[in-house]
Design an enzyme around this catalytic site. Structure first.
Site, PDB file in Angstrom:
ATOM      1  N   GLN A  53     -20.505  -0.212 -17.212  1.00 40.84           N
ATOM      2  CA  GLN A  53     -19.969   0.499 -16.260  1.00 40.84           C
ATOM      3  C   GLN A  53     -18.869   1.455 -16.657  1.00 40.84           C
ATOM      4  O   GLN A  53     -17.935   1.182 -17.395  1.00 40.84           O
ATOM      5  CB  GLN A  53     -19.333  -0.681 -15.059  1.00 40.84           C
ATOM      6  CG  GLN A  53     -18.883  -0.106 -13.791  1.00 40.84           C
ATOM      7  CD  GLN A  53     -19.977   0.787 -12.913  1.00 40.84           C
ATOM      8  OE1 GLN A  53     -21.211   0.351 -13.057  1.00 40.84           O
ATOM      9  NE2 GLN A  53     -19.696   1.685 -12.275  1.00 40.84           N
ATOM     10  N   LYS A 102     -24.695  -3.631  -7.573  1.00 41.28           N
ATOM     11  CA  LYS A 102     -25.726  -3.779  -8.326  1.00 41.28           C
ATOM     12  C   LYS A 102     -26.128  -5.197  -8.554  1.00 41.28           C
ATOM     13  O   LYS A 102     -27.475  -5.528  -8.438  1.00 41.28           O
ATOM     14  CB  LYS A 102     -25.338  -3.270  -9.694  1.00 41.28           C
ATOM     15  CG  LYS A 102     -25.155  -1.889  -9.937  1.00 41.28           C
ATOM     16  CD  LYS A 102     -24.435  -1.201 -11.066  1.00 41.28           C
ATOM     17  CE  LYS A 102     -24.283   0.139 -10.874  1.00 41.28           C
ATOM     18  NZ  LYS A 102     -23.187   0.696 -11.627  1.00 41.28           N
ATOM     19  N   ASP A 116     -29.265   3.801 -17.518  1.00 45.56           N
ATOM     20  CA  ASP A 116     -28.501   4.765 -17.038  1.00 45.56           C
ATOM     21  C   ASP A 116     -29.486   6.134 -17.426  1.00 45.56           C
ATOM     22  O   ASP A 116     -29.243   7.033 -16.920  1.00 45.56           O
ATOM     23  CB  ASP A 116     -27.309   4.818 -17.502  1.00 45.56           C
ATOM     24  CG  ASP A 116     -26.317   4.158 -16.835  1.00 45.56           C
ATOM     25  OD1 ASP A 116     -26.408   4.388 -15.555  1.00 45.56           O
ATOM     26  OD2 ASP A 116     -25.428   3.526 -17.179  1.00 45.56           O
TER      27      ASP A 116
HETATM   28  N1  GUN Z   1     -19.935   4.962 -12.887  1.00 44.50           N
HETATM   29  C1  GUN Z   1     -19.924   5.825 -11.824  1.00 44.50           C
HETATM   30  N2  GUN Z   1     -21.382   6.183 -11.990  1.00 44.50           N
HETATM   31  C2  GUN Z   1     -22.082   5.313 -13.009  1.00 44.50           C
HETATM   32  C3  GUN Z   1     -23.482   5.469 -13.486  1.00 44.50           C
HETATM   33  O1  GUN Z   1     -24.242   6.237 -13.044  1.00 44.50           O
HETATM   34  N3  GUN Z   1     -23.635   4.478 -14.485  1.00 44.50           N
HETATM   35  C4  GUN Z   1     -22.736   3.977 -15.127  1.00 44.50           C
HETATM   36  N4  GUN Z   1     -22.991   3.169 -16.217  1.00 44.50           N
HETATM   37  N5  GUN Z   1     -21.174   3.784 -14.764  1.00 44.50           N
HETATM   38  C5  GUN Z   1     -20.935   4.597 -13.702  1.00 44.50           C
END
Ligand code: GUN
Length: 283
Positions: free
Chosen positions: A97, A53, A120
């Site tokens: 996360q 990211k 998200d």
């Molecule tokens: N962990 C795995 N996929 C995701 C996601 O789409 N968002 C977040 N915040 N954590 C994740």
């Protein structure tokens, strides 16, 4: 043989447009959009996702700040941190996360993120907006899947779409987004009886079950569009839910793992960060 829909090239295309947009935003606001990422503990997969990211943000000129917290951090400390980020006018988007350590109530944490900074799209307000068909921040993976389908002008109106998986992150919002495109949607899951009978009638199959090579050629009809959301490991190698070698012989369009949905999820996170920047700056 099927056509492979590449999430790599589509995401590159979208990212180069976003890079230009970010340049314009910097000219107007004297700062780039800013994403804060919170990573709790040292789960290797989470650390690798978070690094990805940061790299993506850098590529398009978005500022990313990652805050690593110890595995043993208290829920209160995490909530206090989110509160300060919610109030920080220089932070546009917040992402925690997942998964979080078992000692922390994940839903409580997600509910605490300011809806306007929820990149998200997991906050109940944003979920409700999606289901009520109001403008909302949409979750990244389903948003990326719809973009992949649209990039190939695949007709969704009236088609039989089968979503396999009912998670809040992918299956459920994706089903709603397909419904909004006027598809006839069937949601299947681990308790579905005669899954094959349903998948064989589908014009579009989207698999998000997390079982390597679960979707076999015998389960799909000729000319079906197959989108693989699965991220699994088989003998140490990344692989999707779809047995690609078999199914690609029957499908009209198909995505690969890696190189399909994954890059689109990452791309949509950047898009959502720009969106929250605009929402928070009222443009
Ligand atoms: N962990 C795995 N996929 C995701 C996601 O789409 N968002 C977040 N915040 N954590 C994740």
């Amino acid at each position: 043989m099927s056509k492979i829909i590449s999430g790599v090239s589509l995401s590159q295309e979208i990212k180069s447009k976003m890079k230009e947009e970010v340049k314009q935003l910097v000219k107007i606001f004297n700062r780039p959009p800013h994403l804060a990422v919170i990573c709790v503990g040292d789960n290797p997969a989470s650390i690798s996702y978070v690094k990805g990211k940061e790299k993506d943000c850098l590529e398009v000129g978005i500022k990313a700040t990652t805050i690593h917290l110890d595995e043993k951090v208290s829920e209160k400390t995490l909530l206090d941190l989110i509160k300060s980020l919610n109030e920080d006018r220089t932070v546009d988007g917040i992402l925690v996360q997942l998964p979080l350590p078992k000692t922390i109530d994940e839903q409580k944490v997600l509910d605490f993120i300011a809806p306007m900074k929820d990149v998200d799209g997991f906050h109940p307000n944003n979920v409700a907006s999606l289901y009520l068909k109001r403008t909302s921040i949409q979750p990244c993976t389903p948003k990326g899947v719809i973009k992949l389908l649209k990039s190939e002008n695949i007709n969704l109106e009236g088609v039989n779409a089968c979503v396999i998986g009912r998670s809040n992150i992918v299956g459920m919002p994706l089903a709603k987004m397909l419904l909004d495109e006027n598809a006839t949607v069937t949601i299947c899951h681990s308790k579905t009886k005669n899954l094959e009978e349903i998948t064989k009638c589908a014009d579009l199959i989207i698999s998000c079950v997390g079982k390597p090579k679960f979707i076999k050629a015998s389960m799909v009809k000729d000319g079906c569009v197959v989108i693989d959301v699965g991220v699994n490991r088989l003998n140490g190698k990344l692989c999707g839910d779809v047995d690609f070698d078999e199914v690609s012989k029957k499908a009209s369009y198909i995505t690969k793992v890696p190189g399909g949905v994954g890059p689109m999820t990452r791309c949509c996170l950047l898009e959502n960060t720009i969106l929250t920047f605009k929402l928070n700056n009222k443009i």
